[in-house]
Every structure is written in structure tokens, then in C-alpha cells.
Write a protein that holds these residues in place. Structure first.
Motif, mmCIF file in Angstrom:
data_model
loop_
_atom_site.group_PDB
_atom_site.id
_atom_site.type_symbol
_atom_site.label_atom_id
_atom_site.label_comp_id
_atom_site.label_asym_id
_atom_site.label_seq_id
_atom_site.Cartn_x
_atom_site.Cartn_y
_atom_site.Cartn_z
ATOM 1 N N PHE A 1 0.828 -1.208 0.000
ATOM 2 C CA PHE A 1 0.000 0.000 0.000
ATOM 3 C C PHE A 1 0.861 1.257 0.000
ATOM 4 N N GLY A 2 2.111 1.138 -0.461
ATOM 5 C CA GLY A 2 3.065 2.246 -0.397
ATOM 6 C C GLY A 2 2.553 3.544 -0.976
ATOM 7 N N ASP A 3 1.797 3.474 -2.077
ATOM 8 C CA ASP A 3 1.307 4.689 -2.728
ATOM 9 C C ASP A 3 -0.042 5.137 -2.169
ATOM 10 N N LEU A 4 -0.512 4.450 -1.138
ATOM 11 C CA LEU A 4 -1.797 4.815 -0.530
ATOM 12 C C LEU A 4 -1.601 5.256 0.922
ATOM 13 N N ALA A 5 -0.435 5.866 1.197
ATOM 14 C CA ALA A 5 -0.088 6.236 2.586
ATOM 15 C C ALA A 5 -1.126 7.157 3.226
ATOM 16 N N GLU A 6 -1.847 7.934 2.406
ATOM 17 C CA GLU A 6 -2.844 8.861 2.963
ATOM 18 C C GLU A 6 -4.016 8.132 3.604
ATOM 19 N N ILE A 7 -4.287 6.909 3.143
ATOM 20 C CA ILE A 7 -5.476 6.212 3.660
ATOM 21 C C ILE A 7 -5.142 4.892 4.361
ATOM 22 N N VAL A 8 -3.865 4.519 4.411
ATOM 23 C CA VAL A 8 -3.477 3.240 5.027
ATOM 24 C C VAL A 8 -2.477 3.473 6.157
ATOM 25 N N GLU A 9 -2.761 2.853 7.304
ATOM 26 C CA GLU A 9 -1.849 2.907 8.440
ATOM 27 C C GLU A 9 -1.510 1.492 8.859
ATOM 28 N N GLN A 10 -0.255 1.238 9.192
ATOM 29 C CA GLN A 10 0.139 -0.082 9.688
ATOM 30 C C GLN A 10 0.143 -0.098 11.216
ATOM 31 N N ASN A 11 -0.172 -1.278 11.773
ATOM 32 C CA ASN A 11 -0.174 -1.474 13.235
ATOM 33 C C ASN A 11 -0.972 -0.385 13.961
ATOM 34 N N HIS A 12 -2.159 -0.148 13.477
ATOM 35 C CA HIS A 12 -3.035 0.891 14.037
ATOM 36 C C HIS A 12 -3.860 0.299 15.180
ATOM 37 N N VAL A 13 -3.798 0.924 16.356
ATOM 38 C CA VAL A 13 -4.547 0.412 17.521
ATOM 39 C C VAL A 13 -6.045 0.590 17.295
ATOM 40 N N MET A 14 -6.790 -0.498 17.498
ATOM 41 C CA MET A 14 -8.213 -0.512 17.155
ATOM 42 C C MET A 14 -9.159 -0.132 18.291
ATOM 43 N N ALA A 15 -8.665 -0.169 19.536
ATOM 44 C CA ALA A 15 -9.552 0.073 20.685
ATOM 45 C C ALA A 15 -10.410 1.343 20.554
ATOM 46 N N PRO A 16 -9.856 2.481 20.121
ATOM 47 C CA PRO A 16 -10.683 3.695 20.055
ATOM 48 C C PRO A 16 -11.835 3.605 19.046
ATOM 49 N N HIS A 17 -11.792 2.631 18.153
ATOM 50 C CA HIS A 17 -12.822 2.526 17.110
ATOM 51 C C HIS A 17 -13.988 1.620 17.502
ATOM 52 N N THR A 18 -13.933 1.028 18.689
ATOM 53 C CA THR A 18 -15.032 0.149 19.108
ATOM 54 C C THR A 18 -15.714 0.721 20.350
ATOM 55 N N TRP A 19 -16.982 0.371 20.527
ATOM 56 C CA TRP A 19 -17.727 0.861 21.686
ATOM 57 C C TRP A 19 -17.164 0.289 22.987
ATOM 58 N N TYR A 20 -16.545 -0.877 22.908
ATOM 59 C CA TYR A 20 -15.932 -1.469 24.097
ATOM 60 C C TYR A 20 -14.642 -0.741 24.498
ATOM 61 N N ARG A 21 -14.039 -0.025 23.532
ATOM 62 C CA ARG A 21 -12.726 0.609 23.742
ATOM 63 C C ARG A 21 -11.674 -0.430 24.128
ATOM 64 N N LEU A 22 -11.755 -1.595 23.471
ATOM 65 C CA LEU A 22 -10.822 -2.696 23.746
ATOM 66 C C LEU A 22 -10.209 -3.179 22.443
ATOM 67 N N GLY A 23 -9.055 -3.822 22.531
ATOM 68 C CA GLY A 23 -8.471 -4.469 21.362
ATOM 69 C C GLY A 23 -7.115 -3.930 20.961
ATOM 70 N N GLY A 24 -6.311 -4.806 20.381
ATOM 71 C CA GLY A 24 -4.967 -4.455 19.936
ATOM 72 C C GLY A 24 -4.956 -3.894 18.521
ATOM 73 N N PRO A 25 -3.774 -3.867 17.875
ATOM 74 C CA PRO A 25 -3.642 -3.228 16.569
ATOM 75 C C PRO A 25 -4.058 -4.111 15.392
ATOM 76 N N ALA A 26 -4.436 -3.454 14.302
ATOM 77 C CA ALA A 26 -4.675 -4.139 13.029
ATOM 78 C C ALA A 26 -3.398 -4.046 12.206
ATOM 79 N N ASP A 27 -3.093 -5.108 11.458
ATOM 80 C CA ASP A 27 -1.910 -5.067 10.581
ATOM 81 C C ASP A 27 -1.985 -3.852 9.657
ATOM 82 N N TYR A 28 -3.166 -3.674 9.045
ATOM 83 C CA TYR A 28 -3.408 -2.520 8.176
ATOM 84 C C TYR A 28 -4.770 -1.930 8.536
#
Length: 293
Positions: A4-31
Motif C-alpha cells: 500500500f506504499g502509494d496509498l499512505a494517505e489512507i493506510v496505516e500499519q499497526n493501528h490500535v483498534m480500541a478507540p474505534h469500538t464501543w468497548y474501547r478494547l483491542g490491539g492493533p490491526a496489521d493494516y
């Protein structure tokens, strides 16, 4: 090699997922990918397919538990304006997957359109609501959906309509596809009448559900002819706690995340609840929430 090298504006690696869920739990997504257009989504889906990367599509994260270790593969969040559009033409509504359910219910009330008020108080987006045929004791979304526009794993866009689109209890026969939008047919009604139903639904939920807690809604599906919450209550589990996760005192089918809670606590509590209900009532509870690892 970063695919996803040319899509850096919309792709993040190892992004922590907890803030995106109502539980506020969970580790990172690969992408973690936030496409801005259908074309960017197509491009991303094709790249993932070619590189054997699993794709998870998320809405507002209200019905989701992500493991503490995170998610392997790519998580796609459809929160760009292009994926939140709604178009009304008389009683017909086209709602894109990222459109927020609660806002849409109120838009329909304002326009005097009945059919979505049965979803009052159910959090989430249209995509998630269609995928799990969201609803409650007053009805479900499947009863007003005519067709759904989908994208398959190769980026091909196609449509499925009733009767080949079959809605069942908390499910629809859509499998390995991303929901782009849904076309619904509503019925004209008096806005005051619809608002009365909305208010009644809110009062019911406020009195019966732990709305001011970190939770993900009902954890288990209701077994045929029974209530999962009542079965859990009768097994003596209201208030039962493992680590920071507790069965709600207000509604036993809700698991609340208290301070210090981890996804592991919730998963362990889910298993204990299933075991106890199995032993007490000889019923095998099935989860309604999505669990990503």
C-alpha cells in the motif's frame, strides 16, 4: 515490500483498534484503511486479494470485540463522506453503508417516513445493520430493504435483490462481500405518530438496558422461543464478573467493560456464561457480537 506504499494517505500499519469500538478494547490491526471513494476501496480490495490479505469491514464498532492481540489482515473503515450518503426519493431511500442509523431514524421521522423507527436506540451504521439484520422486539431492518449493492473480494460491484436476498433472525444470506449501500422502501405516516414510537422505544431501552456503560449491545442471540437474557438471569449470572468484565445487573445479555477490562476478560466471561446456561437450561447460546482476532 509495502503493497500500500502509494496509498499512505489512507493506510496505516499497526493501528490500535480500541478507540474505534464501543468497548474501547483491542490491539492493533496489521493494516487500517479508510478509503475515500468506491474506486479506492476497489483498488484496496484487489490488492488484498492478490496478496492473500484477509479483509475485515467495520462500521461504527458497536457490535464488535477485537482481541487484545489485535486483528491479522486489513481492517477497512467506511467513514468517508462518500460512504455516509443518503438519498430520499418519495418513500424510497438509498443509504450508504457508513450512514449512521440513529441519525437516519430521526431523518425519516422528520420526513414522515415509517419503517426504521423499529431500530431506535440501536447503534451502528446501515452496513452493519443490514449484515446482521438489526432489530428488536418491534421489528427489523430486513423488512424494509429491497436490494443491496455489494463488492466482492475481487472488487466487482453487483446487486442482490429480494427474493434472492433472504433476511433471517440476525442474519442475511450475504457472505464474503462488502456492503456498499442498501435501497429501502418506507411508508408515509404522520411524523408525530412515528415520533411517539421512537420515544416509547427509547424509554423501554433506557429502563431495560445499561445505556451509560461500555458495552456492545446484546452479546448472545435469542435461542428459538426463548430470551438469552432471561436464561442468563435464571442461571444466576447477573453481576457475575471476571476481571474488568461483568454481566450487567440491568440486562443479563449485556456484558459491561469496567475499568481495567481487557478483551480476554470479556471472552472468558462469554465462555463461562455459555457453560453455566448449558448446565442450567441445556441450551447452547450463540454469540451475536462479532469477535475479531
Amino acid at each position: 515490500m509495502n503493497i500500500f506504499g502509494d496509498l499512505a494517505e489512507i493506510v496505516e500499519q499497526n493501528h490500535v483498534m480500541a478507540p474505534h469500538t464501543w468497548y474501547r478494547l483491542g490491539g492493533p490491526a496489521d493494516y487500517f484503511i479508510r478509503p475515500r471513494t468506491v474506486e479506492e476501496l476497489q483498488d484496496m480490495v484487489r490488492r488484498c486479494d492478490e496478496n492473500h490479505i484477509r479483509v475485515h469491514v467495520m462500521g461504527l464498532g458497536s457490535n464488535l470485540l477485537i482481541s487484545d492481540e489485535g486483528v491479522r489482515g486489513a481492517v477497512v473503515k467506511l467513514d468517508a463522506p462518500a460512504f455516509a450518503e443518503t438519498q430520499f426519493e418519495g418513500p424510497h431511500l438509498t443509504a450508504w453503508a457508513g450512514a449512521e442509523l440513529s441519525k437516519l431514524v430521526l431523518d425519516c421521522v422528520e420526513k414522515g417516513l415509517s419503517g426504521l423507527e423499529v431500530l431506535t436506540g440501536i447503534p451502528g451504521s446501515i452496513g452493519g445493520a443490514v449484515k446482521m439484520n438489526a432489530g428488536g422486539q418491534f421489528g427489523d431492518i430486513g423488512s424494509v430493504v429491497d436490494s443491496v449493492t455489494l463488492m466482492d473480494g475481487q472488487g466487482t460491484v453487483f446487486e442482490r435483490s429480494k427474493p434472492e436476498l433472504i433476511f433471517d433472525y440476525r442474519s442475511v444470506n450475504i457472505r464474503a462481500s462488502t456492503i456498499l449501500n442498501a435501497k429501502l422502501t418506507l411508508s408515509e405516516a404522520d411524523p408525530e405518530e412515528i415520533m411517539r414510537t421512537v420515544k416509547e422505544s427509547w424509554i423501554y431501552k433506557k429502563n431495560n438496558q445499561p445505556l451509560n456503560t461500555r458495552n456492545c449491545g446484546c452479546v448472545f442471540r435469542n435461542p428459538p422461543g426463548a430470551s438469552a437474557g432471561a436464561l442468563i438471569d435464571r442461571a444466576g449470572l447477573k453481576g457475575f464478573q471476571i476481571g474488568g468484565a461483568a454481566v450487567s445487573d440491568k440486562h443479563a445479555n449485556f456484558i459491561v467493560a469496567n475499568k481495567g477490562c481487557t478483551s480476554r476478560d470479556v471472552l472468558r466471561l462469554i465462555e463461562v456464561v455459555r457453560q453455566k446456561v448449558r448446565g442450567h437450561a441445556d441450551v447452547e447460546l450463540q454469540t451475536e457480537i462479532e469477535i475479531w482476532k
